[in-house]
Design a protein around this motif. Sequence first.
Motif, PDB file in Angstrom:
ATOM      1  N   UNK A   8       0.946  -1.268  -0.112  1.00 27.77           N
ATOM      2  CA  UNK A   8       0.082   0.024   0.050  1.00 27.77           C
ATOM      3  C   UNK A   8       0.742   1.325  -0.134  1.00 27.77           C
ATOM      4  N   UNK A   9       0.644   2.158  -1.093  1.00 28.10           N
ATOM      5  CA  UNK A   9       1.317   3.446  -1.033  1.00 28.10           C
ATOM      6  C   UNK A   9       0.385   4.632  -0.446  1.00 28.10           C
ATOM      7  N   UNK A  32       6.535   6.912  -7.759  1.00 36.58           N
ATOM      8  CA  UNK A  32       6.774   6.194  -9.152  1.00 36.58           C
ATOM      9  C   UNK A  32       7.827   5.224  -8.836  1.00 36.58           C
ATOM     10  N   UNK A  33       9.039   5.705  -8.325  1.00 36.37           N
ATOM     11  CA  UNK A  33      10.184   4.752  -8.302  1.00 36.37           C
ATOM     12  C   UNK A  33      10.346   3.827  -7.491  1.00 36.37           C
ATOM     13  N   UNK A  34       9.641   3.871  -6.143  1.00 30.50           N
ATOM     14  CA  UNK A  34       9.189   2.540  -5.296  1.00 30.50           C
ATOM     15  C   UNK A  34       8.077   1.553  -6.205  1.00 30.50           C
ATOM     16  N   UNK A  35       7.294   2.150  -6.542  1.00 30.50           N
ATOM     17  CA  UNK A  35       6.232   1.200  -7.440  1.00 30.50           C
ATOM     18  C   UNK A  35       6.969   0.717  -8.578  1.00 30.50           C
ATOM     19  N   UNK A  36       8.011   1.169  -9.294  1.00 31.44           N
ATOM     20  CA  UNK A  36       8.778   0.259 -10.101  1.00 31.44           C
ATOM     21  C   UNK A  36       9.544  -0.760  -9.628  1.00 31.44           C
ATOM     22  N   UNK A  66      10.128   6.547 -15.746  1.00 31.39           N
ATOM     23  CA  UNK A  66       9.618   5.899 -14.661  1.00 31.39           C
ATOM     24  C   UNK A  66       8.437   6.663 -14.116  1.00 31.39           C
ATOM     25  N   UNK A  67       8.177   8.018 -13.995  1.00 27.65           N
ATOM     26  CA  UNK A  67       6.876   8.640 -13.673  1.00 27.65           C
ATOM     27  C   UNK A  67       6.053   8.619 -14.851  1.00 27.65           C
ATOM     28  N   UNK A 217      12.512   1.529  -1.672  1.00 26.37           N
ATOM     29  CA  UNK A 217      11.683   0.476  -2.310  1.00 26.37           C
ATOM     30  C   UNK A 217      12.570  -0.920  -2.298  1.00 26.37           C
ATOM     31  N   UNK A 218      13.565  -0.899  -2.707  1.00 21.95           N
ATOM     32  CA  UNK A 218      14.597  -1.856  -2.662  1.00 21.95           C
ATOM     33  C   UNK A 218      14.894  -2.248  -1.183  1.00 21.95           C
TER      34      UNK A 218
END
Length: 226
Positions: A8-9, A32-36, A66-67, A217-218
Amino acid sequence: MSRTNTILIALTSHDRLGDTGRSTGYYLPEAAHPWKVFTEAGYHVDLVSIRGGQPPMDGADTSDPVQRAFLDDARIAAQLAATPRPSDVDAAGYDAILYVGGHGAMWDFPDDQALAALARDIYEAGGAVAAVCHGPAGLVNLTLSNGAYLIDGKNVAAFTNAEEAAVGLIDVVPFHLQTALEERGAKHTGADDFQAHVVVDGRLVTGQNPASATGVGEAVVKVLAA
């Protein structure tokens, strides 16, 4: 915990930067970057915002693929058009929650009890809680079922007081994020202004600024794989 393979974001719904007359919102690259990272690791991503509906966006850079991919993704686009509110979301559906920054988070994340309850329930079920840049504003008043602050005694990173001064908003934001986290017992560390810095303390993952978004994100993916 039983894995749901869904993260969940959380996004701010606040769109005014104090009395400056400037707009704000959630900072797109920090979502966007964590979503990727999450999607490439096989996770589904859901969105939630404080007031629901379409949350205000800030920091968009259309030259960032990415965005663009985030905004063009059909599932994300449908959610951004009508995000649920925290009270409409069941924590049992998620392995982790990520509080995305953007200055708007400073106004509406700290005191939203439904959002705090979501994060508490995810964490106490064995999931991860993460936040980046101004997203840790959501951790300031987050308490566990025993009444203790989640961040008390934990190592954290967040947008620093020095960075807030550097962007000229130290007297605009409703409080100083680094200071507030430290007052709750967190052990805050900071890198040089605007340099990537990610801190992992158990199942709590925090990042200092937009440059830290991918690393957050990683780190979440690694925590969930442990």
